[in-house]
Scaffold this active site. Structure first.
Site, short mmCIF file in Angstrom:
data_model
loop_
_atom_site.label_atom_id
_atom_site.label_comp_id
_atom_site.label_asym_id
_atom_site.label_seq_id
_atom_site.Cartn_x
_atom_site.Cartn_y
_atom_site.Cartn_z
N TYR A 32 0.86 -1.18 0.00
CA TYR A 32 0.00 0.00 0.00
C TYR A 32 0.90 1.24 0.00
O TYR A 32 0.83 2.10 0.86
CB TYR A 32 -0.97 0.01 1.19
CG TYR A 32 -2.27 0.70 0.83
CD1 TYR A 32 -3.16 0.12 -0.07
CD2 TYR A 32 -2.59 1.95 1.34
CE1 TYR A 32 -4.34 0.77 -0.43
CE2 TYR A 32 -3.76 2.61 0.99
CZ TYR A 32 -4.62 2.01 0.11
OH TYR A 32 -5.78 2.65 -0.25
N LEU A 33 1.72 1.27 -1.03
CA LEU A 33 2.85 2.21 -1.06
C LEU A 33 2.41 3.66 -1.22
O LEU A 33 1.41 3.96 -1.87
CB LEU A 33 3.79 1.84 -2.22
CG LEU A 33 4.34 0.41 -2.19
CD1 LEU A 33 5.32 0.21 -3.35
CD2 LEU A 33 5.01 0.09 -0.86
N HIS A 34 3.17 4.54 -0.61
CA HIS A 34 2.98 5.98 -0.74
C HIS A 34 4.35 6.62 -0.93
O HIS A 34 5.37 5.91 -1.01
CB HIS A 34 2.25 6.54 0.49
CG HIS A 34 2.85 6.14 1.80
ND1 HIS A 34 4.11 6.53 2.21
CD2 HIS A 34 2.38 5.34 2.80
CE1 HIS A 34 4.37 6.02 3.39
NE2 HIS A 34 3.35 5.28 3.77
N HIS A 37 7.37 5.41 1.20
CA HIS A 37 8.03 4.20 0.72
C HIS A 37 8.90 4.50 -0.50
O HIS A 37 10.03 4.02 -0.63
CB HIS A 37 7.01 3.14 0.30
CG HIS A 37 6.10 2.67 1.40
ND1 HIS A 37 4.75 2.96 1.43
CD2 HIS A 37 6.34 1.91 2.50
CE1 HIS A 37 4.20 2.39 2.49
NE2 HIS A 37 5.14 1.75 3.17
N GLY A 147 12.65 3.85 7.07
CA GLY A 147 12.21 5.22 7.30
C GLY A 147 12.37 5.63 8.76
O GLY A 147 12.08 4.85 9.67
N GLN A 148 12.78 6.86 8.96
CA GLN A 148 12.87 7.44 10.30
C GLN A 148 11.46 7.62 10.89
O GLN A 148 11.30 7.80 12.09
CB GLN A 148 13.61 8.79 10.21
CG GLN A 148 13.79 9.55 11.49
CD GLN A 148 14.67 8.85 12.51
OE1 GLN A 148 15.55 8.07 12.13
NE2 GLN A 148 14.42 9.10 13.79
N SER A 185 1.39 7.54 5.93
CA SER A 185 1.26 6.20 6.50
C SER A 185 0.19 5.46 5.71
O SER A 185 -0.82 6.06 5.33
CB SER A 185 0.85 6.28 7.97
OG SER A 185 0.38 5.02 8.41
N ARG A 187 -1.79 3.58 6.97
CA ARG A 187 -2.97 3.56 7.84
C ARG A 187 -3.78 4.87 7.77
O ARG A 187 -4.90 4.91 8.28
CB ARG A 187 -2.55 3.29 9.29
CG ARG A 187 -2.10 1.85 9.52
CD ARG A 187 -1.93 1.52 10.99
NE ARG A 187 -1.75 0.09 11.20
CZ ARG A 187 -0.56 -0.51 11.39
NH1 ARG A 187 0.55 0.21 11.38
NH2 ARG A 187 -0.49 -1.81 11.58
P1 AMP Z 1 5.53 -0.13 6.27
O1 AMP Z 1 5.04 -0.52 4.91
O2 AMP Z 1 4.59 0.79 7.00
O3 AMP Z 1 6.00 -1.30 7.08
O4 AMP Z 1 6.81 0.77 6.04
C1 AMP Z 1 7.89 0.30 5.28
C2 AMP Z 1 9.03 1.26 5.38
O5 AMP Z 1 8.62 2.55 4.93
C3 AMP Z 1 9.55 1.45 6.82
O6 AMP Z 1 10.96 1.53 6.80
C4 AMP Z 1 8.92 2.77 7.20
O7 AMP Z 1 9.66 3.46 8.19
C5 AMP Z 1 8.96 3.51 5.89
N1 AMP Z 1 7.98 4.60 5.90
C6 AMP Z 1 6.65 4.51 6.14
N2 AMP Z 1 6.09 5.72 6.12
C7 AMP Z 1 7.08 6.62 5.87
C8 AMP Z 1 7.14 8.03 5.73
N3 AMP Z 1 6.07 8.80 5.84
N4 AMP Z 1 8.34 8.59 5.46
C9 AMP Z 1 9.46 7.82 5.35
N5 AMP Z 1 9.47 6.49 5.45
C10 AMP Z 1 8.29 5.89 5.71
#
Ligand code: AMP
Length: 287
Positions: A32-34, A37, A147-148, A185, A187
């Site tokens: 569910y990339l944004h 990601h 991501g931070q 996010s 979410r």
């Molecule tokens: P997830 O798909 O939520 O598990 O996130 C995958 C990776 O994307 C993780 O390293 C997250 O920290 C990073 N990530 C998620 N949202 C953001 C954001 N808004 N900015 C930077 N990195 C992100």
């Protein structure tokens, strides 16, 4: 770009890339990339790495009452975005292929993973470490970008890599935000219009705290109180889980704000759990 579901095929493709002398970059995601990601993907591509994006909603990192079954998914769109961003492989294994029914090994970090999000999500970071360790073993990347936004996750992964001698360079990438400041996010899609307005409180309270620090506030206890009051006064729909003022590397609580202090918070807005954070750094205007 190739879409790979089989672990064996992923291992073979990685071996082939390595044999031809390519550096491999891994970006672990739950899909569910944004733009957040995609910024990690760009970081990997910019470093000249053949980039693998894993797209796997990891059941082991969700608690029993969490949103595993409803976690948003749009695999076709994810693949299109990855292709446009220069990804070489989208690795999307099935949960059954990743986890044997009688699996009995977990990777557990025992210092950094207990506080903050770990306190209200027991077992979460063991699930994260386990899947990331497996992905490192399957892909054997030279670098991996996180991501931070998930500051605790990044610290826990760095510790795991140090303590288990994974031969991978961990790169932390800055938080990507919507135009109004809300941290991106997957979410966020759960939020109603009214909740979306309340959710802005997370970013706003960090900006407020940075202002307090700029004005000379160094006492962590007072700063935390002021942040809680700010949210209660302006964003009553934000139900705080924690507001933490900690060392960015050790995640240990700090009595006084210094360079490298991490302001992190988690909150529920309606049924959605959101996190955000800010690192105070001299020379960036926030300390
Ligand atoms: P997830 O798909 O939520 O598990 O996130 C995958 C990776 O994307 C993780 O390293 C997250 O920290 C990073 N990530 C998620 N949202 C953001 C954001 N808004 N900015 C930077 N990195 C992100």
């Amino acid at each position: 770009m190739k879409v790979v579901e089989s672990i064996g095929e992923m291992v073979a493709l990685s071996d082939a890339f390595r044999r031809e002398g390519s550096r491999i970059g891994l970006v672990p995601t739950m899909g569910y990339l944004h733009e957040g990601h995609l910024s990690l993907v760009r970081e990997s591509v910019a470093r000249g790495a053949v980039t693998v994006v894993s797209n796997f909603v990891n059941p082991v990192q969700f608690g029993a009452n969490e949103d595993f079954s409803t976690y948003p998914r749009d695999f076709e769109r994810d693949c299109r975005l990855c292709r446009e961003a220069g990804v070489a492989i989208v690795f999307s294994p099935s949960p059954e292929s990743m986890y044997a029914a009688d699996r009995s090994v977990l990777v557990e970090e025992r210092a950094l993973a207990n506080g903050l999000c770990g306190a209200s999500r027991p077992g979460h970071f063991a699930g994260v470490c386990t899947v990331v360790a497996k992905l490192f073993n399957i892909v054997r990347p030279d670098l991996a970008v996180f991501g931070q936004k998930d500051a605790q996750q990044l610290a826990v992964i760095r510790r795991m890599v140090r303590d288990l001698d994974f031969q991978v360079e961990i790169i932390g990438a800055p938080i990507v935000r919507e135009a109004d400041g809300l941290a991106m996010s997957s979410r966020n899609v759960y939020l109603s219009d009214a909740e979306r307005v309340q959710a802005l409180g997370l970013n706003r309270v960090l900006a407020f705290a940075a202002g307090q620090v700029r004005d000379g506030q160094r006492d962590a206890g007072r700063l935390r109180e002021a942040m809680a009051d700010f949210l209660a006064g302006g964003y009553p729909g934000v139900e705080v889980d924690y507001i933490a003022i900690v060392d960015g590397a050790t995640l240990l609580p700090q009595a006084a704000v210094t360079g490298g202090t991490l302001l992190a918070l988690a909150a529920r807005v309606g049924r959605t759990r959101l996190i955000d954070n800010l690192t105070l750094e001299p020379g960036t205007g926030n300390l």
